[in-house]
Design an enzyme around this catalytic site. Structure first.
Site, PDB file in Angstrom:
ATOM      1  N   LYS A  60     -13.495  15.664  -3.758  1.00  0.00           N
ATOM      2  CA  LYS A  60     -14.167  16.634  -2.891  1.00  0.00           C
ATOM      3  C   LYS A  60     -13.437  16.752  -1.551  1.00  0.00           C
ATOM      4  CE  LYS A  60     -16.867  16.467  -6.456  1.00  0.00           C
ATOM      5  NZ  LYS A  60     -18.017  15.577  -6.536  1.00  0.00           N
ATOM      6  N   TYR A  74     -26.365  11.665  -7.258  1.00  0.00           N
ATOM      7  CA  TYR A  74     -25.409  12.402  -8.079  1.00  0.00           C
ATOM      8  C   TYR A  74     -25.713  12.112  -9.566  1.00  0.00           C
ATOM      9  CZ  TYR A  74     -21.039  13.991 -10.078  1.00  0.00           C
ATOM     10  OH  TYR A  74     -20.116  14.645 -10.839  1.00  0.00           O
ATOM     11  N   ASP A 131     -22.894   6.331  -1.049  1.00  0.00           N
ATOM     12  CA  ASP A 131     -21.972   7.395  -1.420  1.00  0.00           C
ATOM     13  C   ASP A 131     -21.897   8.349  -0.233  1.00  0.00           C
ATOM     14  OD1 ASP A 131     -20.826   9.764  -2.418  1.00  0.00           O
ATOM     15  OD2 ASP A 131     -21.583   9.414  -4.448  1.00  0.00           O
ATOM     16  N   ARG A 149      -2.005  -0.687 -12.338  1.00  0.00           N
ATOM     17  CA  ARG A 149      -3.449  -0.815 -12.519  1.00  0.00           C
ATOM     18  C   ARG A 149      -4.055  -1.696 -11.425  1.00  0.00           C
ATOM     19  NH1 ARG A 149      -5.525  -4.252 -16.035  1.00  0.00           N
ATOM     20  NH2 ARG A 149      -3.795  -4.025 -17.496  1.00  0.00           N
TER      21      ARG A 149
HETATM   22  C1  LIG Z   1     -18.533  14.629  -7.499  1.00  0.00           C
HETATM   23  C2  LIG Z   1     -19.344  13.494  -7.016  1.00  0.00           C
HETATM   24  C3  LIG Z   1     -19.244  12.227  -7.620  1.00  0.00           C
HETATM   25  C4  LIG Z   1     -18.359  11.965  -8.831  1.00  0.00           C
HETATM   26  O1  LIG Z   1     -17.020  12.095  -8.503  1.00  0.00           O
HETATM   27  P1  LIG Z   1     -15.885  12.489  -9.598  1.00  0.00           P
HETATM   28  O2  LIG Z   1     -14.654  12.507  -8.759  1.00  0.00           O
HETATM   29  O3  LIG Z   1     -16.259  13.830 -10.165  1.00  0.00           O
HETATM   30  O4  LIG Z   1     -15.903  11.434 -10.627  1.00  0.00           O
HETATM   31  C5  LIG Z   1     -19.989  11.202  -7.090  1.00  0.00           C
HETATM   32  N1  LIG Z   1     -20.809  11.377  -6.046  1.00  0.00           N
HETATM   33  C6  LIG Z   1     -20.940  12.577  -5.449  1.00  0.00           C
HETATM   34  C7  LIG Z   1     -21.870  12.719  -4.293  1.00  0.00           C
HETATM   35  C8  LIG Z   1     -20.221  13.678  -5.907  1.00  0.00           C
HETATM   36  O5  LIG Z   1     -20.372  14.867  -5.331  1.00  0.00           O
END
Ligand SMILES: *Cc1c(COP(=O)(O)O)cnc(C)c1O
Length: 393
Positions: A207, A110, A182, A57
């Site tokens: 992604k 998001y 992000d 963790r």
């Molecule tokens: C998918 C996504 C998230 C969240 O990520 P998860 O891996 O699904 O928790 C956050 N920000 C953006 C821009 C995303 O496309």
């Protein structure tokens, strides 16, 4: 040696070398516990993110390789891997904020991030002011004495609006506000926000970074060691840690990130150029296109490409949008992005169906908007599919 290019960094990741052996691939340490020679050595391991490993963790050798690899690509002092993008985002926001603080955040966020901020307001007395993300004067005016965080996205969804990171982070730097961005849609291949003044960069590893649609993961990269330590400490309480196998799969995918990003961009460029001159299409949003509202900013901030995600409006309205995604054959009708296969989505009839026309417009989504996440297939095969679906729409 001169600084390495992203293509080289993505392949030459730091690898632990147990017992003097030299593995060329990162070993998978799936066991969750590590032992110590003495009580002092064990106590030291509790001190921070760079200490000896003792429990998954708080850190793991495989996960650490991923953290070091992404920190290297983003130009950060350190990174923390999480079990999902939302795990990374929650750890950063909850680890930085306390009741009474104020956040300045971009409008188009998001959905999950929006929910966290909404919850922080409703339940924890954290105020949020929303801004457009491309207007420095508006951002500066939004600051208050208790502003703690400015939260942006490099490329907003689904409009692909580019945030003015250098101008906005110059404002946060001089005001002592933590600048968080992000960078999921751009990846560190196309944009490295720390070079533009960001303090923390978050990613949904799910992604582009993992890239093959088989991992759920997240990462947060820190420009300095103090923030790394603060969030490490909170993250160990939150417990949204990365699983070593997910980290290992991500490291495998990461090696081809620069190659994949080049193809995602090239495919999106070809598709948007052809859609822009198609009679069934009324508008295309992609910052690489001349005339796009974010085009000038993209030329300086994303000179190598704007990623695989773009949006377009069908001239035939809401029904045409639904017919288009129903007629598509090679691409899949699905949310998300960043994997090797092309995905299409009609937000007005699916993910955003509960929104009114006004709410859709505020989110930059038209009733006839289709969002595309271009994969890495041959572009002519994709165009053949799009052309037949446009005819059907
Ligand atoms: C998918 C996504 C998230 C969240 O990520 P998860 O891996 O699904 O928790 C956050 N920000 C953006 C821009 C995303 O496309």
């Amino acid at each position: 040696m001169s600084p390495l290019h992203p293509e080289t960094r993505a392949v030459h990741v730091p690898i632990p070398e147990p017992d003097g052996s030299r593995p060329l691939g990162v070993p998978l340490y799936q066991g969750h516990l590590f032992g110590f020679d003495s009580a002092d050595a064990m106590a030291e391991a509790f001190e921070g993110p760079d200490g000896a490993f003792f429990y998954n963790r708080l850190g793991n050798p495989t996960t650490r390789s991923l953290e070091d690899a992404v920190a290297g690509l983003e130009g950060g002092a350190g990174a923390l891997a999480f079990g999902s993008g939302m795990g990374a985002i929650s750890a950063v926001l909850l680890g930085l904020l306390r009741s009474g603080d104020h956040v300045v955040a971009q409008n188009a966020l998001y959905g999950g991030t929006h929910s966290v901020l909404h919850d922080l307001t409703e339940r924890w007395n954290v105020d949020v002011t929303y801004i457009s993300g491309d207007d420095p004067a508006e951002a500066k005016a939004a600051l208050r004495p208790n502003t703690k965080v400015m939260y942006l996205e490099t490329l907003a969804n689904p409009t692909s609006q580019v945030s003015d990171l250098p101008e906005l982070f110059a404002i946060t730097r001089s005001a002592g506000v933590v600048g968080v961005v992000d960078n999921t849609f751009a990846s560190p291949v196309l944009c490295r926000p720390i070079e533009h003044g960001a303090d923390i960069v978050v990613h949904s590893v799910t992604k582009y970074l993992s890239g093959h649609g088989d991992v759920l993961g997240g990462v947060a990269v820190f420009a300095d060691a103090a923030l790394h330590r603060t969030i490490w400490s909170y993250a160990s309480e939150l417990g949204a840690s990365a699983d070593p196998f997910a980290a290992w799969l991500t490291l495998r995918g990461l090696q081809t990130l620069p190659l994949r990003m080049a193809r995602h961009c090239a495919n999106a460029e070809l598709l948007t150029a052809r859609l822009a001159s198609h009679p069934a299409v009324s508008r295309v949003r992609y910052p690489a296109l001349p005339g796009d509202p974010s085009h000038e900013l993209a030329r300086t901030l994303l000179p190598d490409g704007c990623g695989g995600v773009f949006a377009f409006d069908l001239a035939g309205g809401r029904e045409a949008g639904a017919r288009f995604v129903g007629a598509i054959q090679l691409a899949a009708l699905a949310p998300s992005l960043g994997a090797v296969k092309t995905l299409v989505l009609h937000p007005a009839s699916t993910s955003h169906r509960q929104l009114s026309a006004e709410e859709l417009a505020a989110a930059g989504i038209g009733a006839a908007t289709v969002r595309v996440a271009a994969g890495i297939e041959h572009p002519e095969d994709l165009w053949t599919d799009f052309a037949q679906a446009l005819d059907a729409a």
